[in-house]
Design an enzyme around this catalytic site. Structure first.
Site, PDB file in Angstrom:
ATOM      1  N   CYS A  51       0.815  -1.443  -0.177  1.00 26.54           N
ATOM      2  CA  CYS A  51      -0.048  -0.015   0.041  1.00 26.54           C
ATOM      3  C   CYS A  51       0.800   1.379   0.116  1.00 26.54           C
ATOM      4  O   CYS A  51       0.167   2.226  -0.113  1.00 26.54           O
ATOM      5  CB  CYS A  51      -1.079   0.147   1.046  1.00 26.54           C
ATOM      6  N   HIS A  88      -1.854  11.192  15.652  1.00 29.30           N
ATOM      7  CA  HIS A  88      -2.232  10.603  14.409  1.00 29.30           C
ATOM      8  C   HIS A  88      -1.284   9.705  13.920  1.00 29.30           C
ATOM      9  O   HIS A  88       0.002   9.826  13.642  1.00 29.30           O
ATOM     10  CB  HIS A  88      -2.689  11.531  13.453  1.00 29.30           C
ATOM     11  N   HIS A  91      -4.448   4.888   9.463  1.00 30.68           N
ATOM     12  CA  HIS A  91      -5.926   4.454   9.409  1.00 30.68           C
ATOM     13  C   HIS A  91      -5.699   2.823   9.250  1.00 30.68           C
ATOM     14  O   HIS A  91      -4.751   2.237   9.184  1.00 30.68           O
ATOM     15  CB  HIS A  91      -6.115   4.911   8.070  1.00 30.68           C
ATOM     16  N   ASP A  95      -8.935  -5.156   5.279  1.00 32.63           N
ATOM     17  CA  ASP A  95      -8.588  -5.926   4.046  1.00 32.63           C
ATOM     18  C   ASP A  95      -7.296  -6.624   4.389  1.00 32.63           C
ATOM     19  O   ASP A  95      -6.441  -6.729   3.280  1.00 32.63           O
ATOM     20  CB  ASP A  95      -8.403  -4.983   2.847  1.00 32.63           C
ATOM     21  N   ARG A 104      -5.525  -4.345   8.562  1.00 29.21           N
ATOM     22  CA  ARG A 104      -4.254  -3.755   7.904  1.00 29.21           C
ATOM     23  C   ARG A 104      -4.325  -2.289   8.514  1.00 29.21           C
ATOM     24  O   ARG A 104      -5.092  -1.441   8.284  1.00 29.21           O
ATOM     25  CB  ARG A 104      -4.449  -3.434   6.275  1.00 29.21           C
ATOM     26  N   CYS A 106      -2.491   0.747   8.467  1.00 26.28           N
ATOM     27  CA  CYS A 106      -1.556   1.497   7.594  1.00 26.28           C
ATOM     28  C   CYS A 106      -1.019   2.976   8.259  1.00 26.28           C
ATOM     29  O   CYS A 106      -1.969   3.664   8.584  1.00 26.28           O
ATOM     30  CB  CYS A 106      -2.652   2.077   6.265  1.00 26.28           C
TER      31      CYS A 106
END
Length: 133
Positions: A51, A88, A91, A95, A104, A106
């Site tokens: 990704c 932060h 996310h 998937d 996942r 990310c």
């Protein structure tokens, strides 16, 4: 903390895909919040998702992360933040590989600091050695 890390953790920014230090990094160790040092992920749970950002199947503990609905940019996503510093991180998506639980995480490299396995005791994270093989 550099400008990019500040933009990511405090302004919910995102580093460019495939640009992060830990995207193609698979050494044995612990990933902690760059702001607070809170332990977040281990190398055991890191996988290559393709990704463009580091991907993990799960956090060390749900006690270390918070989730927040994120509808920015016209997308329906779930933001991941560190519980201690409210940084932060990135996310989470449903998937990921089924054999790893289907999730996942990310995560932006800029939000993390990596501690190599052989430095965990020295850095005060020796208790996490048992989670890493």
């Amino acid at each position: 903390m550099g400008a990019q890390a500040f933009d990511v953790v405090k302004k919910a920014g995102t580093e460019a895909p495939y640009s992060g230090e830990y995207n193609d990094f698979f050494e044995k160790g612990l990933y902690v919040d760059i702001v607070s040092g809170e332990p977040l992920f281990t190398s055991n749970d890191k996988f290559n998702s393709g990704c463009g950002w580091p991907a993990f199947s799960k956090p060390i503990s749900e006690d270390h992360v918070n989730y927040k609905r994120d509808n920015t940019l016209g997308m329906n996503r779930v933001e991941v933040r560190s519980k201690g510093a409210n940084s932060h991180l990135g996310h989470v998506f449903q998937d990921g590989p089924e054999e790893l639980g289907g999730m996942r995480y990310c995560i932006n490299s800029a939000a993390l600091r990596f501690i190599p396995f052989d430095k965990l005791d020295e850095e005060g994270y020796g208790e996490f050695k048992k989670l890493i093989n």
